[in-house]
Design a protein around this motif. Structure first.
Motif, mmCIF file in Angstrom:
data_model
loop_
_atom_site.group_PDB
_atom_site.id
_atom_site.type_symbol
_atom_site.label_atom_id
_atom_site.label_comp_id
_atom_site.label_asym_id
_atom_site.label_seq_id
_atom_site.Cartn_x
_atom_site.Cartn_y
_atom_site.Cartn_z
ATOM 1 N N TRP A 1 0.782 -1.232 0.000
ATOM 2 C CA TRP A 1 0.000 0.000 0.000
ATOM 3 C C TRP A 1 0.815 1.284 0.000
ATOM 4 N N ASP A 2 2.040 1.266 0.423
ATOM 5 C CA ASP A 2 2.784 2.528 0.541
ATOM 6 C C ASP A 2 3.871 2.683 -0.527
ATOM 7 N N VAL A 3 3.686 2.087 -1.712
ATOM 8 C CA VAL A 3 4.704 2.182 -2.757
ATOM 9 C C VAL A 3 4.106 2.722 -4.065
ATOM 10 N N PRO A 4 3.755 4.016 -4.062
ATOM 11 C CA PRO A 4 3.374 4.604 -5.344
ATOM 12 C C PRO A 4 4.619 4.835 -6.190
ATOM 13 N N HIS A 5 4.444 4.981 -7.479
ATOM 14 C CA HIS A 5 5.544 5.343 -8.370
ATOM 15 C C HIS A 5 5.137 6.584 -9.140
ATOM 16 N N GLY A 6 6.129 7.342 -9.546
ATOM 17 C CA GLY A 6 5.881 8.509 -10.377
ATOM 18 C C GLY A 6 6.471 8.267 -11.750
ATOM 19 N N PHE A 7 6.098 9.111 -12.697
ATOM 20 C CA PHE A 7 6.663 9.000 -14.031
ATOM 21 C C PHE A 7 6.669 10.376 -14.676
ATOM 22 N N ALA A 8 7.819 10.741 -15.247
ATOM 23 C CA ALA A 8 7.936 12.008 -15.964
ATOM 24 C C ALA A 8 8.942 11.841 -17.091
ATOM 25 N N ILE A 9 8.832 12.724 -18.080
ATOM 26 C CA ILE A 9 9.765 12.770 -19.197
ATOM 27 C C ILE A 9 10.453 14.118 -19.138
ATOM 28 N N LYS A 10 11.771 14.105 -19.161
ATOM 29 C CA LYS A 10 12.513 15.363 -19.081
ATOM 30 C C LYS A 10 12.147 16.285 -20.248
ATOM 31 N N GLY A 11 11.782 17.512 -19.903
ATOM 32 C CA GLY A 11 11.442 18.499 -20.915
ATOM 33 C C GLY A 11 10.037 18.413 -21.457
ATOM 34 N N ALA A 12 9.232 17.511 -20.940
ATOM 35 C CA ALA A 12 7.848 17.410 -21.419
ATOM 36 C C ALA A 12 7.068 18.644 -20.989
ATOM 37 N N ASN A 13 6.101 19.012 -21.774
ATOM 38 C CA ASN A 13 5.299 20.192 -21.468
ATOM 39 C C ASN A 13 4.002 19.817 -20.756
ATOM 40 N N ASN A 14 4.068 18.811 -19.920
ATOM 41 C CA ASN A 14 2.897 18.413 -19.157
ATOM 42 C C ASN A 14 3.329 17.938 -17.775
ATOM 43 N N ALA A 15 2.384 17.550 -16.984
ATOM 44 C CA ALA A 15 2.668 17.144 -15.615
ATOM 45 C C ALA A 15 3.203 15.718 -15.575
ATOM 46 N N GLU A 16 3.592 15.324 -14.405
ATOM 47 C CA GLU A 16 4.042 13.952 -14.202
ATOM 48 C C GLU A 16 2.861 13.091 -13.768
ATOM 49 N N LEU A 17 3.084 11.788 -13.714
ATOM 50 C CA LEU A 17 2.066 10.865 -13.223
ATOM 51 C C LEU A 17 2.407 10.440 -11.808
ATOM 52 N N LEU A 18 1.387 10.158 -11.013
ATOM 53 C CA LEU A 18 1.550 9.473 -9.741
ATOM 54 C C LEU A 18 0.666 8.247 -9.836
ATOM 55 N N ILE A 19 1.299 7.065 -9.821
ATOM 56 C CA ILE A 19 0.585 5.816 -10.062
ATOM 57 C C ILE A 19 0.556 5.012 -8.771
ATOM 58 N N MET A 20 -0.620 4.792 -8.248
ATOM 59 C CA MET A 20 -0.767 4.050 -7.007
ATOM 60 C C MET A 20 -0.586 2.552 -7.275
ATOM 61 N N PRO A 21 -0.260 1.770 -6.242
ATOM 62 C CA PRO A 21 -0.043 0.330 -6.424
ATOM 63 C C PRO A 21 -1.230 -0.356 -7.102
ATOM 64 N N GLY A 22 -0.933 -1.081 -8.191
ATOM 65 C CA GLY A 22 -1.956 -1.813 -8.928
ATOM 66 C C GLY A 22 -2.697 -0.985 -9.961
ATOM 67 N N GLU A 23 -2.407 0.301 -10.042
ATOM 68 C CA GLU A 23 -3.122 1.210 -10.935
ATOM 69 C C GLU A 23 -2.365 1.396 -12.253
ATOM 70 N N THR A 24 -3.077 1.786 -13.302
ATOM 71 C CA THR A 24 -2.479 2.139 -14.589
ATOM 72 C C THR A 24 -2.855 3.580 -14.907
ATOM 73 N N SER A 25 -1.866 4.388 -15.279
ATOM 74 C CA SER A 25 -2.100 5.778 -15.680
ATOM 75 C C SER A 25 -1.375 6.032 -16.994
ATOM 76 N N THR A 26 -1.862 7.024 -17.734
ATOM 77 C CA THR A 26 -1.317 7.321 -19.055
ATOM 78 C C THR A 26 -0.831 8.760 -19.139
ATOM 79 N N LEU A 27 0.346 8.936 -19.728
ATOM 80 C CA LEU A 27 0.907 10.257 -20.003
ATOM 81 C C LEU A 27 1.057 10.398 -21.511
#
Length: 197
Positions: free
Chosen positions: A126-152
């Motif tokens: 439960w306490d291991v979210p992950h983030g995702f970002a691309i250097k220089g991207a013109n948008n926000a980063e993702l915060l993905i909770m355990p077991g979840e799928t998010s799209t950037l």
């Protein structure tokens, strides 16, 4: 009892144009008040709400069960990761796990592509979210909770090698997840429809 104070002069470091506000939490159950917590807040601390914990605990979601993830872009293991091109649309099916993202080297992305990076957090703690970002991207980063799928969504605008990385502290090996592995997106000028992982 919660006490909400506006003036905090000389109590907290001045980190911005406005000074922090403050609040204190007191236990008033005995003959003498006992300070339990003294903490800075933001904005105007005029209102507070409380609710018995038992009304919240039974409804909280600590992690999403990976087996129940019905997102059409979810992958349930590293073996399922892939990169799919359909014209100018590129879908990257990615996983995040403590200390690495997979795939970690993506080539064949072209300037002008619409790149959709679908990240599934494979953790089931439960306490291991992950983030995702691309250097220089013109948008926000993702915060993905355990077991979840998010799209950037990302649109590359220049040729070169672009790092992507985890943005949320996930473990003692977070620095490996963030920097050392050298996660790369290789962006090329418009060429063929070839992609590789």
């Amino acid at each position: 009892m919660i006490v909400m104070d506006k003036i905090t002069k000389d109590r907290y470091l001045p980190t911005g144009p406005e000074l922090s506000q403050a609040a204190q939490l007191f236990d008033i159950s005995g003959n003498k008040m006992k300070l339990l917590l003294d903490f800075p807040t933001i904005g105007e601390p005029h209102y507070a709400q409380s609710i018995p914990a038992e009304k919240i605990v039974k409804n909280q979601v600590k992690f999403f069960k990976l087996a129940e993830n019905t997102n059409p872009y979810a992958v349930k293991s590293e073996k399922e990761t892939k990169v799919v091109r359909n014209g100018k649309r590129v879908d990257v099916y990615m996983t995040a796990m403590r200390s690495h993202l997979a795939p970690d080297n993506i080539e064949g992305i072209q300037i002008g592509d619409d790149v959709y990076i679908h990240v599934t957090n494979l953790e089931q703690d439960w306490d291991v979210p992950h983030g995702f970002a691309i250097k220089g991207a013109n948008n926000a980063e993702l915060l993905i909770m355990p077991g979840e799928t998010s799209t950037l969504k990302w649109n590359p605008y220049q040729q070169g090698i672009v790092p992507f990385y985890c943005t949320d502290f996930c473990s003692a090996l977070h620095q490996k997840c963030r920097v050392i592995s050298g996660y790369l997106l290789r962006v090329q000028k418009l060429q063929s429809n070839s992609l590789s992982v």
